[in-house]
Design an enzyme around this catalytic site. Structure first.
Site, mmCIF file in Angstrom:
data_model
loop_
_atom_site.group_PDB
_atom_site.id
_atom_site.type_symbol
_atom_site.label_atom_id
_atom_site.label_comp_id
_atom_site.label_asym_id
_atom_site.label_seq_id
_atom_site.Cartn_x
_atom_site.Cartn_y
_atom_site.Cartn_z
ATOM 1 C CD GLN A 1 -13.782 -18.999 30.024
ATOM 2 O OE1 GLN A 1 -13.219 -19.373 30.758
ATOM 3 N NE2 GLN A 1 -12.852 -17.889 29.158
ATOM 4 C CB SER A 2 -16.518 -25.535 29.011
ATOM 5 O OG SER A 2 -16.785 -26.674 30.300
ATOM 6 C CG ASN A 3 -16.851 -24.399 35.025
ATOM 7 O OD1 ASN A 3 -15.762 -22.964 35.556
ATOM 8 N ND2 ASN A 3 -17.585 -23.466 35.036
ATOM 9 C CB ALA B 1 -20.306 -23.120 27.388
ATOM 10 C CB CYS C 1 -13.692 -27.914 28.154
ATOM 11 S SG CYS C 1 -15.394 -28.504 27.230
#
Ligand SMILES: Cc1ncc(COP(=O)(O)O)c(C=O)c1O
Length: 340
Positions: free
Chosen positions: A74-76, A72, A78
């Protein structure tokens, strides 16, 4: 326990073991413990560091030159993959929901700082199928261009990634043993299912050695896991198979997901999640986020209020991280007065 996975390639990326801290008094006189997996170190920390140790281990062993993953906006996951790539000298490509913002913030800012290339798909936050299609297309493109990518599905939730949480289960049980604590439950936020599957596998391995084991309760924060996708029992069995442990059995009943705390959808904040973030901040000094750990902790509080566990029980919350998202638009809860 890490021994049973000792044959798997592993890149040391995380600061382990993470602390297990005693928390403030909870409703129902529960004794709260917090496993600080927000302090795994890698690129500001969080649960994905444990999965990435095994995923990147596999990538390096295969001779990959680059990593691709998805998430998504705001992927953590990633952001931590970007940090892992920086540490290992691998180029990183991130396939994200939404559109490129004028100025990156939160996890996107950090991913950019770690040198990753961000590919925006325009997809809705919860349309993960579209992201996976885009990941596969990019993997083909990079393979054709000779970039040797190792491609990681959403959340790093393959059996190899989930091994990180089978190992974490043993780490936590050893800490509990040292403290003389016998928890009734381990509670955590679940979205792509890998953390949950790893814990369920670790629990089966621990039980197969004759130990008493706590309940593992996943608080589902995405539609997929709340509807049984992925099949966490199957994924946990794949993890046990990687350990080559024939005597460890994963039962369907070992997989417990509480869907009551997601609210409208993945990534849509809830009143109970925001209240949990404020409670944790004001009583424990912990920072939870609105998409994952806040809803996860709301689930723990809600189950305590519903008297799920006997009075006076010890319950462990795994703080899976997520703090950078607080610094992105819409990432911070309202700052209501104390007690609210
Ligand atoms: C902060 C945080 N908590 C929990 C989770 C859920 O972990 P999993 O995807 O393994 O279910 C994630 C996943 O992105 C996360 O970033």
């Amino acid at each position: 326990m890490p021994g049973v996975f000792g044959h798997l390639p592993r890149s040391r990326l995380a600061t382990l073991p993470t602390p297990l801290e005693r928390g403030p008094q909870m409703p129902g006189d529960l004794r709260l413990w917090v496993k600080r997996d927000d302090l795994t170190g890698l690129g500001l920390g969080g649960n994905k560091a444990r999965k990435l140790e095994f995923l990147c281990g596999a990538a390096v062993a295969e001779g990959a030159h680059s990593l691709i993953t998805v998430g998504a906006s705001q992927s953590n996951h990633c952001r931590m993959t970007a940090a892992a790539g920086a540490m290992l000298g691998l180029e990183v490509h991130l396939v994200l929901s939404g559109d490129r913002p004028e100025t990156p913030s939160g996890n996107q800012l950090l991913s950019t700082l770690f040198g990753a290339q961000l590919h925006f798909t325009g997809a809705e936050e919860s349309h993960w199928g579209e992201l996976e299609i885009a990941r596969e297309a990019l993997a083909e493109e990079l393979t054709a261009a000779g970039a040797g990518p190792y491609s990681i599905p959403i959340g790093g939730s393959t059996a190899v990634g989930a091994v990180g949480y089978a190992v974490a289960f043993a780490e936590l049980m050893e800490q509990c043993h040292e403290l003389g604590v016998r928890p009734a439950a381990i509670v955590h936020a679940s979205s792509s299912g890998g953390t949950h599957a790893g814990l369920v596998a670790g629990r089966a391995l621990w039980r197969s050695r004759g130990h008493e084991v706590p309940e593992v309760l996943a608080i589902g924060v995405a539609q997929g896991v709340n509807m049984g996708r992925p099949d966490v029992a199957e994924l946990a069995r794949d993890v046990v198979e990687l350990a080559g442990a024939d005597r460890a059995i994963v039962e369907r009943a070992d997989v417990r997901v509480d869907p009551d705390w997601m609210g409208e959808d993945y990534g849509v904040p809830t009143r109970s999640g925001d209240a949990a973030i404020r409670w944790a901040a004001r009583h424990g000094g912990w920072v939870l986020d609105r998409t994952y750990s806040g809803k996860g902790f709301a689930g723990l509080v809600g189950n305590a209020e519903r008297a799920r566990w006997p009075e006076g029980s010890d319950v462990v919350f795994i703080h899976t991280g997520g703090q950078p998202a607080l610094f992105a638009p819409g990432g911070a809860p309202g700052l209501a007065r104390r007690g609210q």
